[in-house]
Design a protein around this motif. Structure first.
Motif, PDB file in Angstrom:
ATOM      1  N   MET A   1      40.694  48.990  80.241  1.00 15.24           N
ATOM      2  CA  MET A   1      41.348  49.327  80.475  1.00 15.24           C
ATOM      3  C   MET A   1      41.116  49.853  81.950  1.00 15.24           C
ATOM      4  O   MET A   1      42.442  50.623  82.641  1.00 15.24           O
ATOM      5  N   VAL A   2      39.740  49.483  83.074  1.00 16.91           N
ATOM      6  CA  VAL A   2      40.226  49.468  84.476  1.00 16.91           C
ATOM      7  C   VAL A   2      41.020  48.156  84.956  1.00 16.91           C
ATOM      8  O   VAL A   2      41.860  49.102  85.809  1.00 16.91           O
ATOM      9  N   MET A   3      41.741  47.550  83.895  1.00 12.70           N
ATOM     10  CA  MET A   3      42.825  46.237  84.863  1.00 12.70           C
ATOM     11  C   MET A   3      43.502  47.244  84.517  1.00 12.70           C
ATOM     12  O   MET A   3      44.442  47.325  85.321  1.00 12.70           O
TER      13      MET A   3
ATOM     14  N   VAL B   1      46.536  44.528  76.400  1.00 12.02           N
ATOM     15  CA  VAL B   1      46.498  45.244  76.375  1.00 12.02           C
ATOM     16  C   VAL B   1      46.109  46.347  74.541  1.00 12.02           C
ATOM     17  O   VAL B   1      44.825  46.874  74.040  1.00 12.02           O
ATOM     18  N   ASP B   2      47.327  46.173  74.317  1.00 16.59           N
ATOM     19  CA  ASP B   2      47.232  46.595  73.005  1.00 16.59           C
ATOM     20  C   ASP B   2      46.672  46.114  72.040  1.00 16.59           C
ATOM     21  O   ASP B   2      46.659  47.130  71.162  1.00 16.59           O
ATOM     22  N   LYS B   3      47.161  44.795  72.214  1.00 16.05           N
ATOM     23  CA  LYS B   3      45.586  43.752  71.834  1.00 16.05           C
ATOM     24  C   LYS B   3      44.629  44.155  71.732  1.00 16.05           C
ATOM     25  O   LYS B   3      43.453  44.097  70.708  1.00 16.05           O
ATOM     26  N   VAL B   4      43.982  44.530  72.965  1.00 20.61           N
ATOM     27  CA  VAL B   4      42.514  44.075  73.348  1.00 20.61           C
ATOM     28  C   VAL B   4      42.441  45.806  72.196  1.00 20.61           C
ATOM     29  O   VAL B   4      41.211  46.351  71.840  1.00 20.61           O
TER      30      VAL B   4
ATOM     31  N   GLN C   1      39.017  58.490  78.819  1.00 19.39           N
ATOM     32  CA  GLN C   1      38.585  58.911  80.874  1.00 19.39           C
ATOM     33  C   GLN C   1      39.460  57.934  81.075  1.00 19.39           C
ATOM     34  O   GLN C   1      40.966  58.380  82.060  1.00 19.39           O
ATOM     35  N   ILE C   2      39.379  57.207  81.391  1.00 16.89           N
ATOM     36  CA  ILE C   2      39.977  55.964  81.981  1.00 16.89           C
ATOM     37  C   ILE C   2      41.500  55.777  81.738  1.00 16.89           C
ATOM     38  O   ILE C   2      42.064  55.236  82.586  1.00 16.89           O
ATOM     39  N   GLY C   3      41.318  55.773  80.065  1.00 18.62           N
ATOM     40  CA  GLY C   3      42.661  55.463  79.770  1.00 18.62           C
ATOM     41  C   GLY C   3      43.877  56.233  80.227  1.00 18.62           C
ATOM     42  O   GLY C   3      45.076  56.406  80.741  1.00 18.62           O
TER      43      GLY C   3
END
Length: 227
Positions: free
Chosen positions: A90-92, A72-75, A128-130
């Motif tokens: 973020m959804v994942m 996630v950090d990489k993305v 928002q998702i984060g």
């Protein structure tokens, strides 16, 4: 080398990497090799594939939560990652917050979402998702089961978002969470196991100042809502 040829090589490398997820007899490989495959896909810029794999592996508990957070950090931090890849990461993340809890009152979570730059750099939907994922993480276990330092490592970004995000809905979500945490945390005589030994919240300066801050915020928030 033109972009089309470069992309073809990347796809071929990704296919080869995916082939390393199983042995010649069809059995799954060791967790370290699965992690290496996911990280290789990120290095190749194949972020949607990497996120989809992490999603599947977290569902089957076949990948370390720390590796998932690294992806996630990489993305989130990569300049070559597009909006769709960031959104799907973020959804994942939010769908697997319970898988990020570790023993002894701590948890894994992407540093990129806790970073103050997350508020000023990322698009609204991703922020928002984060923030919702961060809130979901903290309510996965009772407050007394968290190590205080770990709880507040994740709590502090929520307070920062409440104070600094430009979007009213995001600030409202953060405020609702803070209100709930005030109620959970408003027990100054609760005994916690700290590094310096058992102490109540009121006996620990680094915890009591946050209780004071939260009470002040709660009073301010309640007054603002009633007006």
């Amino acid at each position: 080398m033109n972009k089309q040829a470069e992309r073809r090589l990347q796809v071929e490398a990704a296919i080869q990497a995916l082939g390393l997820l199983r042995t010649g007899s069809g059995k799954e490989v060791a967790p370290t090799q699965r992690a290496a495959v996911v990280l290789t896909l990120c290095d190749l810029g194949m972020f949607p594939v990497a996120v989809a794999l992490v999603d599947q592996m977290l569902s089957t508990s076949s990948i370390d939560p720390g590796v998932a957070c690294w992806v996630v950090d990489k993305v989130i931090n990569s300049k070559s990652s597009d909006y769709d890849a960031k959104y799907s990461s973020m959804v994942m993340l939010r769908s697997h917050v319970s898988d990020l809890l570790l023993l002894n009152g701590i948890a894994e979570f992407p540093d990129s979402v806790c970073d103050k730059g997350f508020v000023s750099i990322q698009p609204r939907a991703i922020r928002q998702i984060g923030i919702l994922a961060l809130i979901d993480l903290l309510v996965q276990r009772p407050f007394k089961e968290w190590i205080p330092a770990s709880f507040f490592f994740f709590f502090d970004p929520i307070y920062f978002i409440y104070r600094n995000d430009e979007d009213e809905d995001i600030r409202r979500n953060a405020g609702i969470a803070l209100s709930a945490f005030v109620k959970a945390y408003n027990e100054p005589d609760q005994i916690l196991e700290l590094k310096e030994g058992p102490k109540t919240i009121s006996e620990s300066p680094r915890l009591s100042w946050r209780l004071h801050l939260l009470r002040g915020w709660s009073h301010e928030h309640t007054k603002a809502v009633s007006q």
